[in-house]
Design a protein around this motif. Structure first.
Motif, mmCIF file in Angstrom:
data_model
loop_
_atom_site.group_PDB
_atom_site.id
_atom_site.type_symbol
_atom_site.label_atom_id
_atom_site.label_comp_id
_atom_site.label_asym_id
_atom_site.label_seq_id
_atom_site.Cartn_x
_atom_site.Cartn_y
_atom_site.Cartn_z
ATOM 1 N N SER A 13 -2.245 -3.284 15.911
ATOM 2 C CA SER A 13 -2.095 -3.479 14.463
ATOM 3 C C SER A 13 -0.718 -3.033 13.982
ATOM 4 O O SER A 13 -0.194 -3.561 13.014
ATOM 5 C CB SER A 13 -3.191 -2.737 13.702
ATOM 6 O OG SER A 13 -3.004 -1.353 13.805
ATOM 7 N N ALA A 16 1.639 -6.006 14.490
ATOM 8 C CA ALA A 16 1.310 -7.238 13.776
ATOM 9 C C ALA A 16 2.267 -7.437 12.601
ATOM 10 O O ALA A 16 2.654 -6.492 11.926
ATOM 11 C CB ALA A 16 -0.127 -7.177 13.270
ATOM 12 N N PRO A 18 3.383 -8.281 8.960
ATOM 13 C CA PRO A 18 2.673 -8.106 7.689
ATOM 14 C C PRO A 18 2.425 -9.444 6.998
ATOM 15 O O PRO A 18 3.200 -10.384 7.142
ATOM 16 C CB PRO A 18 3.632 -7.236 6.871
ATOM 17 C CG PRO A 18 4.966 -7.428 7.497
ATOM 18 C CD PRO A 18 4.724 -7.748 8.932
ATOM 19 N N THR A 19 1.330 -9.518 6.279
ATOM 20 C CA THR A 19 1.026 -10.702 5.484
ATOM 21 C C THR A 19 1.693 -10.536 4.130
ATOM 22 O O THR A 19 1.617 -9.470 3.520
ATOM 23 C CB THR A 19 -0.492 -10.861 5.305
ATOM 24 O OG1 THR A 19 -1.077 -10.995 6.600
ATOM 25 C CG2 THR A 19 -0.830 -12.076 4.472
ATOM 26 N N VAL A 20 2.378 -11.589 3.673
ATOM 27 C CA VAL A 20 3.055 -11.539 2.380
ATOM 28 C C VAL A 20 2.534 -12.651 1.480
ATOM 29 O O VAL A 20 2.055 -13.679 1.956
ATOM 30 C CB VAL A 20 4.590 -11.655 2.517
ATOM 31 C CG1 VAL A 20 5.160 -10.460 3.253
ATOM 32 C CG2 VAL A 20 4.985 -12.936 3.206
ATOM 33 N N SER A 21 2.643 -12.426 0.195
ATOM 34 C CA SER A 21 2.303 -13.417 -0.820
ATOM 35 C C SER A 21 3.579 -13.740 -1.571
ATOM 36 O O SER A 21 4.249 -12.843 -2.079
ATOM 37 C CB SER A 21 1.250 -12.825 -1.764
ATOM 38 O OG SER A 21 0.928 -13.748 -2.765
ATOM 39 N N GLU A 31 1.014 -17.754 1.209
ATOM 40 C CA GLU A 31 0.642 -16.526 1.894
ATOM 41 C C GLU A 31 0.800 -16.765 3.385
ATOM 42 O O GLU A 31 0.384 -17.804 3.897
ATOM 43 C CB GLU A 31 -0.798 -16.145 1.570
ATOM 44 C CG GLU A 31 -1.160 -14.766 2.056
ATOM 45 C CD GLU A 31 -2.504 -14.301 1.534
ATOM 46 O OE1 GLU A 31 -3.390 -14.113 2.372
ATOM 47 O OE2 GLU A 31 -2.638 -14.155 0.314
ATOM 48 N N GLY A 32 1.450 -15.846 4.058
ATOM 49 C CA GLY A 32 1.659 -16.019 5.485
ATOM 50 C C GLY A 32 2.204 -14.771 6.136
ATOM 51 O O GLY A 32 2.383 -13.740 5.495
ATOM 52 N N GLN A 33 2.466 -14.879 7.416
ATOM 53 C CA GLN A 33 2.982 -13.763 8.193
ATOM 54 C C GLN A 33 4.501 -13.697 8.061
ATOM 55 O O GLN A 33 5.180 -14.713 8.186
ATOM 56 C CB GLN A 33 2.613 -13.926 9.669
ATOM 57 C CG GLN A 33 1.122 -14.002 9.921
ATOM 58 C CD GLN A 33 0.405 -12.740 9.496
ATOM 59 O OE1 GLN A 33 0.781 -11.643 9.858
ATOM 60 N NE2 GLN A 33 -0.641 -12.900 8.703
ATOM 61 N N LEU A 34 5.008 -12.531 7.795
ATOM 62 C CA LEU A 34 6.437 -12.314 7.642
ATOM 63 C C LEU A 34 7.063 -12.116 9.016
ATOM 64 O O LEU A 34 6.603 -11.294 9.797
ATOM 65 C CB LEU A 34 6.673 -11.083 6.764
ATOM 66 C CG LEU A 34 8.101 -10.770 6.381
ATOM 67 C CD1 LEU A 34 8.677 -11.896 5.540
ATOM 68 C CD2 LEU A 34 8.155 -9.468 5.614
ATOM 69 N N SER A 35 8.122 -12.878 9.297
ATOM 70 C CA SER A 35 8.757 -12.749 10.606
ATOM 71 C C SER A 35 9.933 -11.765 10.577
ATOM 72 O O SER A 35 10.264 -11.172 11.592
ATOM 73 C CB SER A 35 9.231 -14.113 11.114
ATOM 74 O OG SER A 35 10.166 -14.669 10.233
ATOM 75 N N GLU A 53 8.798 -2.978 5.133
ATOM 76 C CA GLU A 53 7.580 -2.226 4.823
ATOM 77 C C GLU A 53 7.807 -1.213 3.703
ATOM 78 O O GLU A 53 6.875 -0.685 3.126
ATOM 79 C CB GLU A 53 6.995 -1.546 6.068
ATOM 80 C CG GLU A 53 7.812 -0.397 6.595
ATOM 81 C CD GLU A 53 8.658 -0.759 7.811
ATOM 82 O OE1 GLU A 53 9.240 0.173 8.387
ATOM 83 O OE2 GLU A 53 8.735 -1.923 8.170
#
Length: 110
Positions: A13, A16, A18-21, A31-35, A53
């Protein structure tokens, strides 16, 4: 065995993304995963990197789009009204727009 599995799950975890909006200027909510892990900014002529973060919010400074203007204009009389439930929903609607909605809201309270 349970402790080892728990350590593996915690470790995974931490890696992983982070999920962002993201609310776009054309009023799409993505909404998706931040690279990216860091953002580079210039403050007072000095370049610096911030770990994402540690970032709570980013505002582009853009003016309200026409759809956002319409949403705020519709919400202001409701916010100033007496119906608590409707007022709370209108505040939530405007809050979702973000910082750009503050100027019209503050002007409505004058």
């Amino acid at each position: 065995m349970t402790r080892i599995l728990m350590l593996i799950l915690v470790g995974c975890s931490l890696w992983a993304a982070p999920t962002v909006s993201i609310l776009t200027t054309d009023n799409r909510l993505l909404e998706g995963q931040l690279s990216a892990r860091k953002i580079k900014v210039e403050v007072a002529g000095k370049s610096m990197e911030l770990a994402l973060e540690k970032v709570l919010s980013i505002h582009s400074g853009a003016a309200l789009t026409p759809p956002e203007q319409a949403r705020v204009a519709k919400a202001i009389p409701v916010i100033l009204g007496a119906d608590r439930k409707a007022r709370d929903l209108a505040v939530e609607e405007v809050s979702n727009i973000g910082l750009a909605a503050m100027t019209p809201l503050l002007l409505a309270y004058k």
